[in-house]
Design an enzyme around this catalytic site. Sequence first.
Site, PDB file in Angstrom:
ATOM      1  N   GLU A 128       0.605  -1.244  -0.066  1.00 42.89           N
ATOM      2  CA  GLU A 128       0.073  -0.056   0.066  1.00 42.89           C
ATOM      3  C   GLU A 128       0.763   1.210  -0.007  1.00 42.89           C
ATOM      4  O   GLU A 128       0.485   2.129  -0.768  1.00 42.89           O
ATOM      5  CB  GLU A 128      -0.815  -0.007   1.302  1.00 42.89           C
ATOM      6  CG  GLU A 128      -2.110  -0.959   0.983  1.00 42.89           C
ATOM      7  CD  GLU A 128      -2.854  -0.662  -0.333  1.00 42.89           C
ATOM      8  OE1 GLU A 128      -3.030   0.474  -0.532  1.00 42.89           O
ATOM      9  OE2 GLU A 128      -3.537  -1.608  -0.722  1.00 42.89           O
ATOM     10  N   ASP A 144      -9.424   6.078  -2.775  1.00 43.95           N
ATOM     11  CA  ASP A 144      -7.993   6.370  -3.707  1.00 43.95           C
ATOM     12  C   ASP A 144      -8.560   7.309  -4.764  1.00 43.95           C
ATOM     13  O   ASP A 144      -9.636   7.427  -5.141  1.00 43.95           O
ATOM     14  CB  ASP A 144      -7.044   5.350  -3.777  1.00 43.95           C
ATOM     15  CG  ASP A 144      -7.627   4.520  -5.084  1.00 43.95           C
ATOM     16  OD1 ASP A 144      -8.969   4.404  -5.295  1.00 43.95           O
ATOM     17  OD2 ASP A 144      -6.854   3.994  -5.782  1.00 43.95           O
ATOM     18  N   TYR A 199      -6.569   6.917   3.596  1.00 37.95           N
ATOM     19  CA  TYR A 199      -6.689   6.179   2.372  1.00 37.95           C
ATOM     20  C   TYR A 199      -5.782   4.713   3.048  1.00 37.95           C
ATOM     21  O   TYR A 199      -6.661   3.546   2.997  1.00 37.95           O
ATOM     22  CB  TYR A 199      -6.091   6.559   1.141  1.00 37.95           C
ATOM     23  CG  TYR A 199      -5.904   5.272   0.368  1.00 37.95           C
ATOM     24  CD1 TYR A 199      -7.051   4.509  -0.179  1.00 37.95           C
ATOM     25  CD2 TYR A 199      -4.581   4.504   0.158  1.00 37.95           C
ATOM     26  CE1 TYR A 199      -6.857   3.324  -0.916  1.00 37.95           C
ATOM     27  CE2 TYR A 199      -4.557   3.407  -0.339  1.00 37.95           C
ATOM     28  CZ  TYR A 199      -5.545   2.670  -1.061  1.00 37.95           C
ATOM     29  OH  TYR A 199      -5.166   1.659  -1.635  1.00 37.95           O
TER      30      TYR A 199
END
Length: 354
Positions: A33, A134, A116
Amino acid sequence: MNFSGALLKWYDQNARVLPWRSHPSPYRTWVSEIMLQQTQVESVIPYFERFMQRFPNFESLAMATQSEVLSLWEGLGYYSRARNLHKAAQLVMAEYGGKLPSTSKQLMQLPGIGRYTAGAIASIAYGQSEPALDGNIRRVYSRLLALEEPLRSPASEKLLWSFAREACPNERAGDFNQALMDLGASICLPNQPLCPQCPLQANCQAFQQGSQNQIPVVEKKAPVPHYIVTAAVIQQEGLVLIQQRPQKGLLGGLWEFPGGKLESSDANLAACLQREIWEEIGARILIGPAFGVYKHAYTHFRIRLHAFLCQLEPGQQVTETDSLRWVQPSQLAGFAMGKVDRQIAENLNKDLLQ
DNA sequence: AAAACGTGGCC
DNA sequence: TGGCCAAGTTT
């Protein structure tokens, strides 16, 4: 509007096969991520594979030097991500016994994890019903809602996050979030979306209006400035001088050939370089042959960098410090650099082979 | 809260 | 060529 079922059904048949989706673990989800922030999947894959080989867990990453972490990150960009990843690994070892916390709130306390990423990790790695918003999902949702307000306005942000919170299912939230991102990356494209293939067509107000090519509304960015920059390849007794950039700011923590921006007070490129080296290093140099012109576009400006082979003036000396090193050109590969300086380093080694 | 922060690919 | 865009965060 409940589109979760249709979306998950599509995902079950169309999910991309990605390294971080096989053998999932909180550590792998977290690293992926961070790498994926503002970076496309195809760019991330080789970096992720190398990173996992070298740093398979929190402990190995926490024990590493920053230099090694930055070297593995070289070329991926946004280097604060690498510095924060390293710091966060050390925090996880020290404060959480080597186990990544599982709540969005705790995750957000770690450097490099914002709203996020916290939602993505909580949902993907821990199965919690947390929304993630996102760039892909913003685009998908703006079309589902036929949002005419500019996408990144505060009002849109509020609306989209609240829509994301409502839409997020209790079960399979991680798959739900990833499905939306896959959908945005493969079907709900920025230009010419492939609406006929979209599982959410029936839920999409933009498609019903035929406005999918006008939505989302993206505000134009200001044109970026263009700077002329110089850099000195200062050689002495077979060694070359490099300098480490400050930890904060552009290319933080990376190494470079010293130099700087041409200012209006500089008579010419040579004068600029002599001034910069005097200001940064406190040494006087002799400017030799030009060593290439390098054009590069950063996010917020563009440069044309003029490199020169240089020597110290007779009688001048530069003593090594933590951030100033004399190295053999063949050793430059071991110092993390941005793209332009890496090109210069490679050209230097090429030249020396002649 | 606007601006800073990398790089590669596409048109 | 140059602008746009990409699994955003930090200050």
